[in-house]
Design a protein around this motif. Structure first.
Motif, PDB file in Angstrom:
ATOM      1  N   GLN A  20      26.141  40.994  71.762  1.00 22.15           N
ATOM      2  CA  GLN A  20      27.296  41.183  72.643  1.00 22.15           C
ATOM      3  C   GLN A  20      27.751  39.853  73.236  1.00 22.15           C
ATOM      4  O   GLN A  20      28.940  39.575  73.342  1.00 22.15           O
ATOM      5  N   TRP A  21      26.789  38.996  73.613  1.00 19.81           N
ATOM      6  CA  TRP A  21      27.125  37.682  74.159  1.00 19.81           C
ATOM      7  C   TRP A  21      27.909  36.858  73.136  1.00 19.81           C
ATOM      8  O   TRP A  21      28.940  36.266  73.470  1.00 19.81           O
ATOM      9  N   PHE A  22      27.437  36.814  71.890  1.00 18.31           N
ATOM     10  CA  PHE A  22      28.139  36.054  70.850  1.00 18.31           C
ATOM     11  C   PHE A  22      29.554  36.588  70.655  1.00 18.31           C
ATOM     12  O   PHE A  22      30.508  35.819  70.533  1.00 18.31           O
ATOM     13  N   GLN A  23      29.709  37.902  70.646  1.00 19.82           N
ATOM     14  CA  GLN A  23      31.035  38.480  70.468  1.00 19.82           C
ATOM     15  C   GLN A  23      31.956  38.120  71.633  1.00 19.82           C
ATOM     16  O   GLN A  23      33.110  37.710  71.416  1.00 19.82           O
ATOM     17  N   ASP A  24      31.439  38.244  72.847  1.00 17.48           N
ATOM     18  CA  ASP A  24      32.256  37.958  74.030  1.00 17.48           C
ATOM     19  C   ASP A  24      32.596  36.479  74.151  1.00 17.48           C
ATOM     20  O   ASP A  24      33.751  36.110  74.394  1.00 17.48           O
ATOM     21  N   GLU A  25      31.605  35.621  74.008  1.00 20.22           N
ATOM     22  CA  GLU A  25      31.785  34.187  74.255  1.00 20.22           C
ATOM     23  C   GLU A  25      32.477  33.448  73.113  1.00 20.22           C
ATOM     24  O   GLU A  25      33.156  32.450  73.337  1.00 20.22           O
ATOM     25  N   MET A  26      32.277  33.924  71.888  1.00 21.58           N
ATOM     26  CA  MET A  26      32.858  33.238  70.743  1.00 21.58           C
ATOM     27  C   MET A  26      34.046  33.989  70.154  1.00 21.58           C
ATOM     28  O   MET A  26      34.621  33.557  69.162  1.00 21.58           O
ATOM     29  N   GLY A  27      34.409  35.110  70.761  1.00 29.46           N
ATOM     30  CA  GLY A  27      35.545  35.882  70.269  1.00 29.46           C
ATOM     31  C   GLY A  27      35.329  36.435  68.873  1.00 29.46           C
ATOM     32  O   GLY A  27      36.284  36.565  68.106  1.00 29.46           O
ATOM     33  N   LEU A  28      34.089  36.777  68.555  1.00 32.02           N
ATOM     34  CA  LEU A  28      33.768  37.240  67.204  1.00 32.02           C
ATOM     35  C   LEU A  28      34.192  38.686  66.990  1.00 32.02           C
ATOM     36  O   LEU A  28      34.077  39.516  67.887  1.00 32.02           O
ATOM     37  N   GLN A  29      34.665  38.935  65.781  1.00 28.07           N
ATOM     38  CA  GLN A  29      35.043  40.278  65.366  1.00 28.07           C
ATOM     39  C   GLN A  29      34.368  40.572  64.038  1.00 28.07           C
ATOM     40  O   GLN A  29      33.827  39.672  63.385  1.00 28.07           O
ATOM     41  N   HIS A  30      34.436  41.813  63.643  1.00 29.90           N
ATOM     42  CA  HIS A  30      33.808  42.259  62.396  1.00 29.90           C
ATOM     43  C   HIS A  30      34.163  41.323  61.240  1.00 29.90           C
ATOM     44  O   HIS A  30      35.321  40.963  61.064  1.00 29.90           O
ATOM     45  N   GLY A  31      33.149  40.904  60.482  1.00 35.43           N
ATOM     46  CA  GLY A  31      33.341  40.039  59.321  1.00 35.43           C
ATOM     47  C   GLY A  31      33.220  38.560  59.607  1.00 35.43           C
ATOM     48  O   GLY A  31      33.149  37.746  58.686  1.00 35.43           O
ATOM     49  N   MET A  32      33.184  38.165  60.876  1.00 30.93           N
ATOM     50  CA  MET A  32      33.036  36.749  61.231  1.00 30.93           C
ATOM     51  C   MET A  32      31.557  36.372  61.220  1.00 30.93           C
ATOM     52  O   MET A  32      30.693  37.226  61.046  1.00 30.93           O
ATOM     53  N   GLY A  33      31.265  35.066  61.417  1.00 30.63           N
ATOM     54  CA  GLY A  33      29.882  34.642  61.330  1.00 30.63           C
ATOM     55  C   GLY A  33      29.520  33.495  62.249  1.00 30.63           C
ATOM     56  O   GLY A  33      30.387  32.783  62.768  1.00 30.63           O
TER      57      GLY A  33
ATOM     58  N   ARG B 122      30.649  28.591  64.756  1.00 28.46           N
ATOM     59  CA  ARG B 122      31.304  29.703  64.079  1.00 28.46           C
ATOM     60  C   ARG B 122      31.592  29.279  62.652  1.00 28.46           C
ATOM     61  O   ARG B 122      32.114  28.188  62.396  1.00 28.46           O
ATOM     62  N   ASP B 123      31.220  30.131  61.738  1.00 28.23           N
ATOM     63  CA  ASP B 123      31.421  29.858  60.319  1.00 28.23           C
ATOM     64  C   ASP B 123      31.573  31.208  59.630  1.00 28.23           C
ATOM     65  O   ASP B 123      30.600  31.960  59.518  1.00 28.23           O
ATOM     66  N   ASP B 124      32.757  31.510  59.189  1.00 22.73           N
ATOM     67  CA  ASP B 124      33.037  32.809  58.580  1.00 22.73           C
ATOM     68  C   ASP B 124      32.826  32.829  57.074  1.00 22.73           C
ATOM     69  O   ASP B 124      33.003  33.877  56.443  1.00 22.73           O
ATOM     70  N   HIS B 125      32.441  31.685  56.488  1.00 20.91           N
ATOM     71  CA  HIS B 125      32.299  31.601  55.033  1.00 20.91           C
ATOM     72  C   HIS B 125      30.990  30.898  54.669  1.00 20.91           C
ATOM     73  O   HIS B 125      30.993  29.706  54.326  1.00 20.91           O
ATOM     74  N   PRO B 126      29.869  31.615  54.735  1.00 20.72           N
ATOM     75  CA  PRO B 126      28.577  30.991  54.415  1.00 20.72           C
ATOM     76  C   PRO B 126      28.542  30.432  52.993  1.00 20.72           C
ATOM     77  O   PRO B 126      29.032  31.065  52.055  1.00 20.72           O
ATOM     78  N   ILE B 127      27.988  29.239  52.877  1.00 22.20           N
ATOM     79  CA  ILE B 127      27.770  28.626  51.562  1.00 22.20           C
ATOM     80  C   ILE B 127      26.266  28.529  51.353  1.00 22.20           C
ATOM     81  O   ILE B 127      25.562  27.901  52.141  1.00 22.20           O
ATOM     82  N   ASP B 128      25.772  29.165  50.315  1.00 23.03           N
ATOM     83  CA  ASP B 128      24.355  29.152  49.965  1.00 23.03           C
ATOM     84  C   ASP B 128      23.445  29.491  51.142  1.00 23.03           C
ATOM     85  O   ASP B 128      22.541  28.725  51.484  1.00 23.03           O
TER      86      ASP B 128
END
Length: 102
Positions: free
Chosen positions: A11-24, A47-53
Protein backbone atom coordinates in the motif's frame (compact mmCIF):
# COMPACT_ATOMS: atom_id res chain seq x y z
CA UNK A 1 15.96 -15.55 -4.34
CA UNK A 2 12.47 -14.58 -3.31
CA UNK A 3 10.84 -11.21 -2.66
CA UNK A 4 7.97 -10.94 -0.18
CA UNK A 5 6.00 -7.71 0.19
CA UNK A 6 3.62 -7.21 3.12
CA UNK A 7 0.17 -5.75 2.56
CA UNK A 8 1.06 -2.47 4.28
CA UNK A 9 4.33 -2.13 2.35
CA UNK A 10 2.47 -2.73 -0.91
CA UNK A 11 0.00 0.00 0.00
CA UNK A 12 2.88 2.38 0.80
CA UNK A 13 4.49 1.79 -2.61
CA UNK A 14 1.17 2.38 -4.36
CA UNK A 15 0.44 5.56 -2.41
CA UNK A 16 3.93 7.09 -2.46
CA UNK A 17 4.96 6.11 -5.98
CA UNK A 18 1.55 6.41 -7.64
CA UNK A 19 1.70 2.78 -8.74
CA UNK A 20 -1.19 1.15 -10.54
CA UNK A 21 -1.85 -2.35 -11.82
CA UNK A 22 0.89 -3.50 -14.22
CA UNK A 23 3.56 -1.07 -13.00
CA UNK A 24 6.77 -2.14 -11.27
CA UNK A 25 9.50 -1.42 -8.75
CA UNK A 26 13.10 -2.50 -9.33
CA UNK A 27 15.44 -3.12 -6.38
CA UNK A 28 19.20 -2.82 -6.80
CA UNK A 29 22.43 -2.44 -4.89
CA UNK A 30 24.03 0.98 -4.78
CA UNK A 31 27.34 2.32 -3.52
CA UNK A 32 27.47 3.92 -0.05
CA UNK A 33 25.46 3.04 2.99
CA UNK A 34 25.11 -0.19 4.85
CA UNK A 35 22.70 -3.09 5.11
CA UNK A 36 22.73 -5.97 7.59
CA UNK A 37 24.48 -8.05 4.90
CA UNK A 38 26.61 -5.50 2.97
CA UNK A 39 29.01 -2.89 4.29
CA UNK A 40 29.53 0.03 1.92
CA UNK A 41 26.40 -0.68 -0.12
CA UNK A 42 22.70 0.00 0.38
CA UNK A 43 19.50 -1.02 -1.34
CA UNK A 44 18.01 1.27 -3.93
CA UNK A 45 14.65 1.23 -5.68
CA UNK A 46 13.18 2.87 -8.71
CA UNK A 47 9.99 2.67 -10.68
CA UNK A 48 10.51 0.42 -13.66
CA UNK A 49 7.53 -0.89 -15.60
CA UNK A 50 9.58 -2.96 -18.07
CA UNK A 51 11.84 -5.52 -16.34
CA UNK A 52 14.81 -6.70 -18.39
CA UNK A 53 16.12 -10.15 -17.46
CA UNK A 54 14.65 -10.29 -13.94
CA UNK A 55 16.08 -12.98 -11.67
CA UNK A 56 12.97 -12.67 -9.51
CA UNK A 57 9.63 -10.96 -10.16
CA UNK A 58 6.99 -11.01 -7.44
CA UNK A 59 3.54 -9.64 -8.15
CA UNK A 60 1.54 -8.16 -5.26
CA UNK A 61 -1.69 -6.22 -5.78
CA UNK A 62 -0.94 -6.10 -9.51
CA UNK A 63 2.47 -4.43 -8.98
CA UNK A 64 5.71 -6.16 -10.01
CA UNK A 65 8.59 -6.09 -7.50
CA UNK A 66 11.75 -7.36 -9.10
CA UNK A 67 15.53 -7.62 -9.26
CA UNK A 68 17.27 -7.57 -12.64
CA UNK A 69 20.05 -10.01 -13.50
CA UNK A 70 22.48 -7.09 -13.45
CA UNK A 71 21.89 -6.75 -9.68
CA UNK A 72 22.11 -10.41 -8.73
CA UNK A 73 25.46 -9.80 -6.98
CA UNK A 74 23.74 -7.72 -4.29
CA UNK A 75 21.00 -10.22 -3.46
CA UNK A 76 22.71 -13.57 -4.08
CA UNK A 77 22.26 -15.87 -1.12
CA UNK A 78 19.36 -13.90 0.37
CA UNK A 79 15.59 -13.61 0.21
CA UNK A 80 14.15 -10.14 0.66
CA UNK A 81 11.11 -9.26 2.77
CA UNK A 82 9.77 -5.73 2.49
CA UNK A 83 7.70 -4.44 5.38
CA UNK A 84 6.34 -1.03 6.33
CA UNK A 85 7.70 1.01 9.26
CA UNK A 86 5.13 3.50 10.62
CA UNK A 87 7.87 5.33 12.58
CA UNK A 88 9.71 6.33 9.40
CA UNK A 89 6.68 6.05 7.12
CA UNK A 90 8.68 3.96 4.70
CA UNK A 91 9.81 0.48 3.78
CA UNK A 92 12.04 -1.77 5.88
CA UNK A 93 14.13 -4.37 4.09
CA UNK A 94 14.86 -7.67 5.81
CA UNK A 95 17.32 -10.17 4.40
CA UNK A 96 17.02 -13.89 5.08
CA UNK A 97 19.88 -16.14 4.09
CA UNK A 98 18.97 -18.91 1.65
CA UNK A 99 20.95 -21.74 0.04
CA UNK A 100 21.81 -20.03 -3.27
CA UNK A 101 25.52 -19.77 -2.44
CA UNK A 102 25.96 -23.53 -2.02
Amino acid sequence: MQISVTDRASQWFQDEMGLQHGMGVRFFGKVYGKTPVHDGFSIGMSRDDHPIDPIVDTEKDGIHYFVAELDEWFFKGFDLTIEYDPKTDGPIYEYQQNNELE
